[in-house]
Design a protein around this motif. Structure first.
Motif, PDB file in Angstrom:
ATOM      1  N   MET A 165     -11.889 -16.126  17.546  1.00  0.00           N
ATOM      2  CA  MET A 165     -11.994 -16.885  18.804  1.00  0.00           C
ATOM      3  C   MET A 165     -12.981 -18.049  18.684  1.00  0.00           C
ATOM      4  O   MET A 165     -13.145 -18.816  19.634  1.00  0.00           O
ATOM      5  N   GLY A 166     -13.692 -18.123  17.552  1.00  0.00           N
ATOM      6  CA  GLY A 166     -14.665 -19.197  17.366  1.00  0.00           C
ATOM      7  C   GLY A 166     -15.845 -19.096  18.311  1.00  0.00           C
ATOM      8  O   GLY A 166     -16.399 -20.107  18.745  1.00  0.00           O
ATOM      9  N   LEU A 167     -16.232 -17.866  18.638  1.00  0.00           N
ATOM     10  CA  LEU A 167     -17.351 -17.672  19.571  1.00  0.00           C
ATOM     11  C   LEU A 167     -18.623 -17.343  18.807  1.00  0.00           C
ATOM     12  O   LEU A 167     -18.595 -17.077  17.604  1.00  0.00           O
ATOM     13  N   GLY A 168     -19.735 -17.352  19.514  1.00  0.00           N
ATOM     14  CA  GLY A 168     -21.012 -17.169  18.828  1.00  0.00           C
ATOM     15  C   GLY A 168     -21.887 -16.084  19.400  1.00  0.00           C
ATOM     16  O   GLY A 168     -23.088 -16.061  19.155  1.00  0.00           O
ATOM     17  N   PHE A 169     -21.307 -15.146  20.157  1.00  0.00           N
ATOM     18  CA  PHE A 169     -22.155 -14.096  20.749  1.00  0.00           C
ATOM     19  C   PHE A 169     -22.755 -13.202  19.660  1.00  0.00           C
ATOM     20  O   PHE A 169     -22.173 -13.022  18.592  1.00  0.00           O
ATOM     21  N   GLU A 170     -23.947 -12.674  19.972  1.00  0.00           N
ATOM     22  CA  GLU A 170     -24.578 -11.731  19.054  1.00  0.00           C
ATOM     23  C   GLU A 170     -23.892 -10.369  19.183  1.00  0.00           C
ATOM     24  O   GLU A 170     -23.326 -10.045  20.241  1.00  0.00           O
ATOM     25  N   ILE A 171     -23.958  -9.588  18.115  1.00  0.00           N
ATOM     26  CA  ILE A 171     -23.435  -8.218  18.141  1.00  0.00           C
ATOM     27  C   ILE A 171     -24.590  -7.282  17.805  1.00  0.00           C
ATOM     28  O   ILE A 171     -25.101  -7.286  16.688  1.00  0.00           O
ATOM     29  N   GLU A 172     -25.013  -6.545  18.826  1.00  0.00           N
ATOM     30  CA  GLU A 172     -26.163  -5.645  18.657  1.00  0.00           C
ATOM     31  C   GLU A 172     -25.666  -4.222  18.465  1.00  0.00           C
ATOM     32  O   GLU A 172     -24.763  -3.771  19.173  1.00  0.00           O
ATOM     33  N   VAL A 173     -26.276  -3.517  17.536  1.00  0.00           N
ATOM     34  CA  VAL A 173     -25.975  -2.097  17.349  1.00  0.00           C
ATOM     35  C   VAL A 173     -27.215  -1.321  17.786  1.00  0.00           C
ATOM     36  O   VAL A 173     -28.336  -1.665  17.417  1.00  0.00           O
ATOM     37  N   ASP A 174     -26.977  -0.286  18.605  1.00  0.00           N
ATOM     38  CA  ASP A 174     -28.103   0.414  19.232  1.00  0.00           C
ATOM     39  C   ASP A 174     -27.906   1.927  19.154  1.00  0.00           C
ATOM     40  O   ASP A 174     -26.998   2.472  19.775  1.00  0.00           O
ATOM     41  N   GLN A 231     -22.284 -19.970  16.782  1.00  0.00           N
ATOM     42  CA  GLN A 231     -22.367 -21.164  17.609  1.00  0.00           C
ATOM     43  C   GLN A 231     -22.980 -20.726  18.926  1.00  0.00           C
ATOM     44  O   GLN A 231     -23.037 -19.556  19.220  1.00  0.00           O
ATOM     45  N   LYS A 232     -23.419 -21.663  19.710  1.00  0.00           N
ATOM     46  CA  LYS A 232     -23.919 -21.302  21.033  1.00  0.00           C
ATOM     47  C   LYS A 232     -22.764 -20.743  21.851  1.00  0.00           C
ATOM     48  O   LYS A 232     -21.685 -21.321  21.881  1.00  0.00           O
ATOM     49  N   ALA A 233     -23.003 -19.622  22.464  1.00  0.00           N
ATOM     50  CA  ALA A 233     -21.959 -19.060  23.301  1.00  0.00           C
ATOM     51  C   ALA A 233     -21.719 -19.969  24.501  1.00  0.00           C
ATOM     52  O   ALA A 233     -22.627 -20.659  24.949  1.00  0.00           O
ATOM     53  N   VAL A 234     -20.488 -19.925  24.983  1.00  0.00           N
ATOM     54  CA  VAL A 234     -20.111 -20.792  26.108  1.00  0.00           C
ATOM     55  C   VAL A 234     -21.072 -20.579  27.273  1.00  0.00           C
ATOM     56  O   VAL A 234     -21.366 -19.458  27.652  1.00  0.00           O
ATOM     57  N   GLY A 235     -21.578 -21.639  27.803  1.00  0.00           N
ATOM     58  CA  GLY A 235     -22.393 -21.538  29.014  1.00  0.00           C
ATOM     59  C   GLY A 235     -23.829 -21.146  28.784  1.00  0.00           C
ATOM     60  O   GLY A 235     -24.605 -21.017  29.717  1.00  0.00           O
ATOM     61  N   ALA A 236     -24.201 -20.932  27.547  1.00  0.00           N
ATOM     62  CA  ALA A 236     -25.562 -20.473  27.300  1.00  0.00           C
ATOM     63  C   ALA A 236     -26.298 -21.462  26.404  1.00  0.00           C
ATOM     64  O   ALA A 236     -27.052 -21.087  25.525  1.00  0.00           O
ATOM     65  N   ASP A 237     -26.081 -22.721  26.657  1.00  0.00           N
ATOM     66  CA  ASP A 237     -26.626 -23.757  25.781  1.00  0.00           C
ATOM     67  C   ASP A 237     -28.144 -23.708  25.641  1.00  0.00           C
ATOM     68  O   ASP A 237     -28.696 -24.098  24.635  1.00  0.00           O
ATOM     69  N   ASN A 238     -28.803 -23.234  26.694  1.00  0.00           N
ATOM     70  CA  ASN A 238     -30.263 -23.255  26.640  1.00  0.00           C
ATOM     71  C   ASN A 238     -30.860 -21.945  26.152  1.00  0.00           C
ATOM     72  O   ASN A 238     -32.064 -21.805  26.087  1.00  0.00           O
ATOM     73  N   LEU A 239     -29.996 -20.991  25.843  1.00  0.00           N
ATOM     74  CA  LEU A 239     -30.515 -19.690  25.465  1.00  0.00           C
ATOM     75  C   LEU A 239     -30.742 -19.624  23.961  1.00  0.00           C
ATOM     76  O   LEU A 239     -29.819 -19.762  23.183  1.00  0.00           O
ATOM     77  N   LEU A 240     -31.958 -19.415  23.571  1.00  0.00           N
ATOM     78  CA  LEU A 240     -32.274 -19.273  22.157  1.00  0.00           C
ATOM     79  C   LEU A 240     -32.785 -17.867  21.937  1.00  0.00           C
ATOM     80  O   LEU A 240     -33.725 -17.427  22.572  1.00  0.00           O
ATOM     81  N   TRP A 241     -32.121 -17.177  21.037  1.00  0.00           N
ATOM     82  CA  TRP A 241     -32.416 -15.755  20.880  1.00  0.00           C
ATOM     83  C   TRP A 241     -33.645 -15.524  20.023  1.00  0.00           C
ATOM     84  O   TRP A 241     -33.793 -16.094  18.943  1.00  0.00           O
ATOM     85  N   GLY A 242     -34.469 -14.627  20.474  1.00  0.00           N
ATOM     86  CA  GLY A 242     -35.578 -14.147  19.691  1.00  0.00           C
ATOM     87  C   GLY A 242     -36.407 -15.272  19.121  1.00  0.00           C
ATOM     88  O   GLY A 242     -36.803 -16.188  19.812  1.00  0.00           O
ATOM     89  N   LYS A 243     -36.659 -15.221  17.818  1.00  0.00           N
ATOM     90  CA  LYS A 243     -37.566 -16.176  17.199  1.00  0.00           C
ATOM     91  C   LYS A 243     -36.931 -17.537  16.974  1.00  0.00           C
ATOM     92  O   LYS A 243     -37.564 -18.423  16.429  1.00  0.00           O
ATOM     93  N   GLU A 244     -35.652 -17.695  17.393  1.00  0.00           N
ATOM     94  CA  GLU A 244     -35.094 -19.051  17.386  1.00  0.00           C
ATOM     95  C   GLU A 244     -35.820 -19.903  18.421  1.00  0.00           C
ATOM     96  O   GLU A 244     -35.751 -21.098  18.406  1.00  0.00           O
ATOM     97  N   GLN A 245     -36.512 -19.216  19.353  1.00  0.00           N
ATOM     98  CA  GLN A 245     -37.140 -19.926  20.480  1.00  0.00           C
ATOM     99  C   GLN A 245     -38.118 -20.958  19.997  1.00  0.00           C
ATOM    100  O   GLN A 245     -38.905 -20.691  19.131  1.00  0.00           O
TER     101      GLN A 245
END
Ligand code: DX5
Ligand code: ZN
Length: 245
Positions: A165-174, A231-245
């Protein structure tokens, strides 16, 4: 692309919580806070005041895992307390798409979690609205449980969809992540790794965290999609995860 480690404070010593977090902060891309309501899951844990304390004393990204019924009723207050991302459970939500959209409107990470017994298929139509998917590899409620192996195939399938789908969401395992299984989870396509007991149950939490991260990198290098950075997930352009901040 590097793996992200999310130490879960559920197994930390709450008498000395600040010290426990500081001890692992060098290796932590985010701090995983398990908020349980005693209703969606049998256990009651922590909430706003703990998130406020973390944000008051550190600049760590707070990854809030909300295990509660009527999850949306808690979004405003958890975001106000400083949660940088909230994962609610698909099983607890009446309208997952609306809940993801509410989180994005709050300007924080919009994340959805599925229990081990929930098929990944329920997520297909939601993937373009999410910043992270949480694959539970134990039944939520407690730390220190054994890893459920079927999570590996679930992760692989969700990662395949992400790439198609060309999306960029993170995949967390918990749940149940150890030095024995983290490589396999990374090879399957997970990008964020939660661990409570393998880190805070160790005599050397910082060393355990560093080793988990190293092993996740080894596994990620074997992932067929390992080199593709999200890639940045749709609609979350300003969200930087974790230490990407
Ligand atoms: C379980 C929680 C997990 C838990 C993981 O309901 O969501 O985040 O803290 O603990 P370990 O890593 O010990 O399985
Ligand atoms: Zn959790």
């Amino acid at each position: 692309m590097k793996p992200k480690l999310a130490p879960s404070i559920l197994s930390a010593d709450f008498w000395a919580l600040g010290d426990a977090i500081e001890a692992v902060s060098e290796h932590a891309d985010m701090i995983h806070v398990d908020v349980m309501d005693g209703c969606f899951v049998p256990n009651i844990t922590m909430g706003n005041v703990v998130i406020e304390a973390i944000k008051a004393h550190s600049n760590l990204f707070v990854d809030c895992h909300l295990m509660a019924v009527r999850p949306a009723s808690h979004f405003d207050s958890l975001a106000a307390s400083g949660a940088d991302s909230i994962s609610f459970h698909y099983e607890a939500s009446d309208d997952p798409r609306k809940d993801l959209s509410s989180l994005r409107k709050l300007g924080i990470g919009a994340s959805i979690a599925i229990n081990p017994s929930t098929s990944e298929e329920v997520l297909i139509t939601l993937l373009d609205s999410t910043d992270m998917v949480v694959v539970m590899s134990v039944n939520p409620g407690f730390s220190g449980q054994r890893f459920i192996e079927s999570a590996i195939d679930k992760i692989r399938c969700i990662r395949q969809w992400r790439e198609e789908m060309g999306l960029g969401f993170e995949i967390e395992v918990d749940g149940g992540i150890t030095a024995e299984n983290i490589e396999r989870a990374a090879e399957a396509g997970a990008t964020v790794f939660v661990s409570a007991s393998s880190i805070f149950g160790s005599k050397d939490p910082a060393g355990a965290a560093a080793e988990l991260k190293r092993l996740a990198s080894v596994g990620m290098a074997r992932c067929p999609f390992g080199a593709s950075s999200p890639q940045k997930a749709v609609g979350a352009d300003n969200l930087l995860w974790g230490k990407e901040q």
